[in-house]
Scaffold this motif. Structure first.
Motif, PDB file in Angstrom:
ATOM      1  N   SER A 277       0.840  -1.199   0.000  1.00  0.00           N
ATOM      2  CA  SER A 277       0.000   0.000   0.000  1.00  0.00           C
ATOM      3  C   SER A 277       0.873   1.246   0.000  1.00  0.00           C
TER       4      SER A 277
ATOM      5  N   THR B  95     -15.721   6.653  -4.015  1.00  0.00           N
ATOM      6  CA  THR B  95     -14.627   5.835  -4.526  1.00  0.00           C
ATOM      7  C   THR B  95     -13.579   6.743  -5.142  1.00  0.00           C
TER       8      THR B  95
ATOM      9  N   VAL C 140      -9.913   6.417  -7.210  1.00  0.00           N
ATOM     10  CA  VAL C 140      -8.927   5.559  -7.867  1.00  0.00           C
ATOM     11  C   VAL C 140      -7.850   6.426  -8.496  1.00  0.00           C
TER      12      VAL C 140
ATOM     13  N   TRP D  53     -12.587  -0.584 -16.778  1.00  0.00           N
ATOM     14  CA  TRP D  53     -13.204  -0.775 -15.459  1.00  0.00           C
ATOM     15  C   TRP D  53     -14.256   0.297 -15.198  1.00  0.00           C
TER      16      TRP D  53
ATOM     17  N   GLN E 172     -18.422  -0.004 -14.391  1.00  0.00           N
ATOM     18  CA  GLN E 172     -19.050   0.472 -13.143  1.00  0.00           C
ATOM     19  C   GLN E 172     -20.368   1.191 -13.422  1.00  0.00           C
TER      20      GLN E 172
ATOM     21  N   ILE F 145      -6.543   1.837  -5.687  1.00  0.00           N
ATOM     22  CA  ILE F 145      -7.764   2.398  -5.103  1.00  0.00           C
ATOM     23  C   ILE F 145      -7.497   2.840  -3.675  1.00  0.00           C
TER      24      ILE F 145
ATOM     25  N   ARG G 236      -8.435   3.177   0.060  1.00  0.00           N
ATOM     26  CA  ARG G 236      -9.301   2.575   1.077  1.00  0.00           C
ATOM     27  C   ARG G 236      -8.716   2.867   2.452  1.00  0.00           C
TER      28      ARG G 236
ATOM     29  N   GLU H  12      -4.246   0.862  -2.367  1.00  0.00           N
ATOM     30  CA  GLU H  12      -3.870  -0.535  -2.552  1.00  0.00           C
ATOM     31  C   GLU H  12      -4.396  -1.022  -3.899  1.00  0.00           C
ATOM     32  N   LYS H  13      -4.061  -2.221  -4.254  1.00  0.00           N
ATOM     33  CA  LYS H  13      -4.478  -2.772  -5.536  1.00  0.00           C
ATOM     34  C   LYS H  13      -5.937  -3.187  -5.489  1.00  0.00           C
ATOM     35  N   LEU H  14      -6.696  -2.734  -6.502  1.00  0.00           N
ATOM     36  CA  LEU H  14      -8.075  -3.193  -6.626  1.00  0.00           C
ATOM     37  C   LEU H  14      -8.067  -4.612  -7.170  1.00  0.00           C
ATOM     38  N   GLU H  15      -8.614  -5.528  -6.377  1.00  0.00           N
ATOM     39  CA  GLU H  15      -8.666  -6.926  -6.790  1.00  0.00           C
ATOM     40  C   GLU H  15     -10.022  -7.207  -7.432  1.00  0.00           C
TER      41      GLU H  15
END
Length: 240
Positions: free
Chosen positions: A47, A117, A119, A132, A136, A229, A231, A236-239
């Motif tokens: 992160s 959100t 990103v 992506w 959404q 993203i 959080r 961190e990586k959006l999984e």
């Protein structure tokens, strides 16, 4: 079916005019903060904690964190690295939680952090991010970091690229002239980002610091399939 909004905000100083109307904020700082963050997450950093001030960065450093800090394009004395994308490709950073403070990008991230959100966008993850965002089907704002609350070309062009990609689907609409202008800047630049941005203020600033390799990296589109993203104040990586 009602179309979703896609708009481009040129600087964090203008964010108040857009605030509250968008489900997803894409923060953009092509040269170089968001490109560096994409690089970090792509290369296995666990992160990135974005902080706005050097004082906050120092507090994290005192707690034992690895900390990157950049001002005026240069590494701040006493910190581990700046915001070069290459600094975050080191194997020893894999799995680490690191801290980053930059002149423009991390400030823009923190200004937008209360949005539903947030990103991270750059040219390096452009197509992956756009695909992506289309999936959404939500209202999207591209927030350019600019340079000290002033307009800059590279972030606006990236925002225009995202806007154009979403508008082409027919599922999105745009109302603001800022977005129209960003789209047309992208269309003018898309065949040669490097040449189009040759005279841009920040490219000239970085060139004086002998950072041409960073510039080439940041202006090379679609080198990474990653979406960082925000959080709980960490990127961190959006999984999927």
């Amino acid at each position: 079916m009602q179309k979703k909004l896609i708009e481009v905000c040129y600087t964090p100083a203008d964010y108040e005019y857009f605030k509250g109307r968008f489900d997803i904020i894409v923060v953009i700082d092509v040269l170089r903060a968001t490109s560096a963050i994409c690089s970090a997450i792509h290369n296995g950093v666990n992160s990135v904690i974005p902080v706005s001030t050097i004082e906050e960065a120092k507090e994290y450093q005192d707690k034992g964190y690895l900390v990157g800090a950049e001002r005026q394009g240069e590494i701040v004395e006493g910190f581990d690295f700046g915001n070069s994308p290459y600094s975050y490709m080191k194997p020893e950073l894999k799995g680490q939680d690191i801290v980053l403070s930059t002149t423009n990008g991390t400030r823009a991230i923190n200004i937008a952090k209360d949005a539903p959100t947030v990103v991270i966008g750059a040219l390096t993850n452009l197509n992956f991010l756009c695909n992506w965002l289309i999936e959404q089907d939500k209202n999207v704002l591209c927030l350019a970091s600019g340079w000290k609350d002033k307009f800059n070309l590279e972030d606006t062009i990236c925002g225009g690229a995202i806007a154009e990609s979403l508008l082409k689907t027919g599922k999105f609409t745009s109302n603001d002239d800022s977005s129209v202008a960003a789209k047309y800047l992208f269309l003018a630049a898309k065949d040669n980002y490097f040449g189009f941005l040759k005279s841009s203020s920040h490219r000239r600033r970085l060139k004086k610091l002998n950072l041409n390799e960073d510039i080439k990296f940041c202006l090379t589109p679609n080198s990474m399939d990653v979406i960082p993203i925000l959080r709980n104040d960490r990127i961190e990586k959006l999984e999927f």
